[in-house]
Design a protein around this motif. Structure first.
Motif, short mmCIF file in Angstrom:
data_model
loop_
_atom_site.label_atom_id
_atom_site.label_comp_id
_atom_site.label_asym_id
_atom_site.label_seq_id
_atom_site.Cartn_x
_atom_site.Cartn_y
_atom_site.Cartn_z
N THR A 168 0.83 -1.20 0.00
CA THR A 168 0.00 0.00 0.00
C THR A 168 0.87 1.25 0.00
OG1 THR A 168 -1.83 -1.11 1.13
CG2 THR A 168 -1.76 1.29 1.26
N ARG A 169 1.94 1.23 0.77
CA ARG A 169 2.85 2.37 0.77
C ARG A 169 3.46 2.58 -0.62
NH1 ARG A 169 5.69 5.16 4.86
NH2 ARG A 169 7.48 6.30 4.01
N LYS A 170 3.83 1.49 -1.29
CA LYS A 170 4.40 1.61 -2.64
C LYS A 170 3.38 2.20 -3.61
CE LYS A 170 7.75 -2.17 -2.21
NZ LYS A 170 8.16 -3.51 -2.69
N ILE A 171 2.13 1.77 -3.48
CA ILE A 171 1.08 2.33 -4.34
C ILE A 171 0.97 3.84 -4.12
CG2 ILE A 171 -1.39 2.35 -4.85
CD1 ILE A 171 -1.46 -0.61 -4.00
N CYS A 172 0.90 4.24 -2.87
CA CYS A 172 0.74 5.66 -2.55
C CYS A 172 1.95 6.46 -3.02
CB CYS A 172 0.55 5.84 -1.05
SG CYS A 172 -1.02 5.20 -0.41
N GLU A 173 3.15 5.93 -2.83
CA GLU A 173 4.35 6.63 -3.30
C GLU A 173 4.32 6.80 -4.82
OE1 GLU A 173 7.40 4.08 -1.75
OE2 GLU A 173 7.78 5.39 -0.02
N TYR A 174 3.94 5.75 -5.52
CA TYR A 174 3.89 5.83 -6.98
C TYR A 174 2.85 6.85 -7.42
CZ TYR A 174 3.81 4.32 -11.86
OH TYR A 174 3.89 4.29 -13.23
N ASP A 175 1.69 6.85 -6.77
CA ASP A 175 0.63 7.79 -7.12
C ASP A 175 1.09 9.24 -6.99
OD1 ASP A 175 -1.06 5.68 -7.59
OD2 ASP A 175 -2.20 5.91 -5.73
N GLN A 176 2.01 9.50 -6.06
CA GLN A 176 2.46 10.87 -5.83
C GLN A 176 3.68 11.23 -6.67
OE1 GLN A 176 -0.45 11.22 -4.57
NE2 GLN A 176 0.29 12.86 -3.27
N SER A 177 4.13 10.33 -7.51
CA SER A 177 5.28 10.59 -8.37
C SER A 177 4.81 11.01 -9.76
CB SER A 177 6.15 9.34 -8.48
OG SER A 177 5.46 8.32 -9.20
N ILE A 178 5.75 11.54 -10.54
CA ILE A 178 5.47 11.85 -11.94
C ILE A 178 5.82 10.60 -12.75
CG2 ILE A 178 6.01 13.31 -13.90
CD1 ILE A 178 6.86 15.46 -11.88
N PRO A 179 4.84 9.89 -13.30
CA PRO A 179 5.14 8.63 -14.00
C PRO A 179 5.88 8.88 -15.31
CG PRO A 179 2.83 9.19 -14.26
CD PRO A 179 3.40 10.21 -13.31
N GLU A 180 6.71 7.93 -15.68
CA GLU A 180 7.39 8.02 -16.96
C GLU A 180 6.37 7.93 -18.10
OE1 GLU A 180 11.77 6.26 -16.91
OE2 GLU A 180 10.29 4.75 -16.32
N THR A 181 6.70 8.56 -19.21
CA THR A 181 5.85 8.50 -20.39
C THR A 181 6.24 7.29 -21.23
OG1 THR A 181 5.58 10.90 -20.46
CG2 THR A 181 5.15 9.69 -22.50
N SER A 182 5.30 6.37 -21.39
CA SER A 182 5.52 5.19 -22.22
C SER A 182 4.85 5.41 -23.56
CB SER A 182 4.93 3.94 -21.56
OG SER A 182 5.56 3.69 -20.32
N ILE A 183 5.50 4.93 -24.62
CA ILE A 183 4.96 5.11 -25.96
C ILE A 183 4.99 3.80 -26.74
CG2 ILE A 183 5.67 7.52 -26.05
CD1 ILE A 183 7.94 6.66 -27.95
N ARG A 184 4.18 3.77 -27.77
CA ARG A 184 4.19 2.66 -28.74
C ARG A 184 4.48 3.24 -30.11
NH1 ARG A 184 2.82 -2.60 -28.61
NH2 ARG A 184 2.25 -3.61 -30.59
N LEU A 185 5.44 2.69 -30.79
CA LEU A 185 5.82 3.16 -32.12
C LEU A 185 4.96 2.46 -33.17
CD1 LEU A 185 9.70 3.02 -31.67
CD2 LEU A 185 8.24 5.05 -31.54
N ILE A 186 4.02 3.19 -33.76
CA ILE A 186 3.19 2.62 -34.80
C ILE A 186 4.00 2.47 -36.09
CG2 ILE A 186 1.20 3.07 -36.30
CD1 ILE A 186 1.27 4.16 -32.67
#
Length: 445
Positions: A168-186
């Motif tokens: 639960t702590r890991k979930i909360c920490e992740y929620d408060q972070s700026i997530p990396e931008t993932s992309i898919r190359l069409i």
């Protein structure tokens, strides 16, 4: 004094989120704000997402300084105070005078002149300290996690019961972070083009076909504008890959079309029917997914306007979105337990309707971006109980298949971390992605 464009834009978006139930991620990338410079857009995004992520913590400090209940404040005044408080507490490079004076000007701009002395007094109190680190040093109790990581206590309590305190702590920490931008190359040629335009990419952490943006303005590139590269969390891409291959495919709740695009790309000779309930979202889907083998329909999945049966069906059901709070933090301040109960009933109806469109021997993937069992395994188990012609396919088998096809950038032990029983279940902070659930169901011949 004039207010910077970035702060005016942030104020307007935060008001829309509060008053119109708008979603910040959609407004941040709307045409209205495309004229902002790269620097202004960066601050604009930081302010909006920062206030939404840390709202309860900001409100606690504002209430202490105001010495009055916040519910008595006009929303325009409270929003201006939140903007200033976030800058004072989190943004060391922003001058105190800019944070305070421009927020007071925002109160004035909102025609709340009688509140100006009050706002000034509150912000002067808040400006006396920068609040170094009190937001992340909490202990392990539910109230400490809730306070320190700015999450509603009822959500933290649910997750603690289900996952334990550490996760639960890991979930909360992740929620408060700026997530990396993932992309898919069409378009595979887009990779070199992006690199030449200064976009630094690294390999995906779950999928070999994914990339992560480490630096550069992706949305300013021709490849992004032309739809040759799409922003999509790796867990979302993985759900679409679970659908596998078929000659006729139905995507029941398709907009905005990220998973539809993956289905069309992996099945170029198939007919892909992509549905959405709302006509405006169906139009957006058609604009974003231009593959010729995709047929877009605006319609209700509960009353499908076709008698066809399909080899493969994807039900990416409307859900609470609790697996995406890092990207959509406003959800945690809107969601109630009653909402989850209502969603469960709606999801079951959608799933049961979609199951009737699977041909014998065909498969259906049910997914959500929720961490809540009521929306996930409970819905699947109720549907299977009512229709004995379907059985579960263990998602581990499908992940092993993807690994054998060189789609999955994980070894066998890492695959285990993505599995809960027969289901796919990614957990933010445990895996480097949003929280997604998926079940693979097969209809008997």
């Amino acid at each position: 004094m004039p207010v910077s464009r970035s702060r005016v834009a942030a104020f307007d978006v935060l008001l829309a989120v509060e008053q119109e139930q708008a979603y910040a991620s959609e407004l941040l990338h709307s045409q209205r704000y495309q004229g902002l410079s790269s620097q202004d857009h960066g601050l604009f995004t930081e302010l909006v997402m920062g206030v939404l992520r840390w709202r309860s913590l900001l409100d606690r400090h504002i209430a202490e300084a105001a010495a009055r209940p916040l519910r008595k404040l006009d929303i325009e005044v409270l929003t201006a105070l939140r903007l200033a408080a976030y800058q004072l507490m989190f943004l060391d490079r922003v001058p105190v005078s800019a944070a305070v004076n421009e927020s007071v000007e925002l109160v004035k701009r909102s025609r709340k002149r009688s509140a100006i002395p009050f706002a000034n007094a509150v912000l002067r109190k808040l400006s006396s300290t920068r609040y170094n680190g009190d937001r992340i040093t909490g202990g392990e109790s539910i109230s400490q996690l809730s306070d320190s990581f700015a999450h509603p206590a009822w959500l933290v309590e649910r997750w603690t019961r289900r996952y334990g305190t550490s996760i639960t702590r890991k979930i909360c920490e992740y929620d408060q972070s700026i997530p990396e931008t993932s992309i898919r190359l069409i378009d595979s040629s887009a990779k070199g083009e992006l690199q030449r335009e200064g976009i630094q990419l690294t390999p995906g952490k779950l999928l070999t076909s994914a990339r992560r943006v480490q630096s550069g303005n992706l949305t300013g590139t021709a490849a992004f504008r032309e739809g040759r590269v799409s922003i999509q969390d790796e867990a979302s891409q993985l759900v679409a890959l679970l659908v596998s291959r078929g000659s006729t495919i139905l995507d029941c709740c398709a907009a905005p079309g990220g998973k539809t695009r993956v289905l069309a790309e992996r099945n170029p000779d198939a007919t892909v029917v992509a549905m959405d309930l709302h006509p405006h979202r169906a139009r957006l889907l058609r604009k974003l997914v231009q593959a010729k083998n995709v047929r877009v329909i605006a319609g209700d999945v509960l009353q499908l306007p076709t008698n066809l049966r399909f080899d493969r069906v994807l039900v990416d059901a409307p859900c609470s979105g609790t697996g995406t709070l890092a990207r959509n933090p406003e959800i945690k301040w809107r969601l109630t337990l009653e909402d989850i109960v209502d969603l469960e009933a709606r999801q079951l109806a959608i799933l049961q309707s979609a199951m009737r469109r699977v041909r014998p021997g065909g498969r259906l993937v049910y997914s959500t971006c929720s961490l809540e069992h009521e929306e996930n395994s409970d819905v699947v188990e109720m549907a299977l109980h009512d229709d004995k012609s379907f059985h579960l396919v263990n998602c581990r088998e499908e992940l092993e298949r993807l690994r054998s096809e060189d789609e999955l950038a994980l070894n066998g032990n890492d695959i285990d971390s993505l599995i809960t029983g027969p289901y796919l279940a990614t957990i933010p902070g445990v895996q480097p992605c949003d929280g997604f659930f998926a079940a693979v169901m097969e209809k008997a011949n």
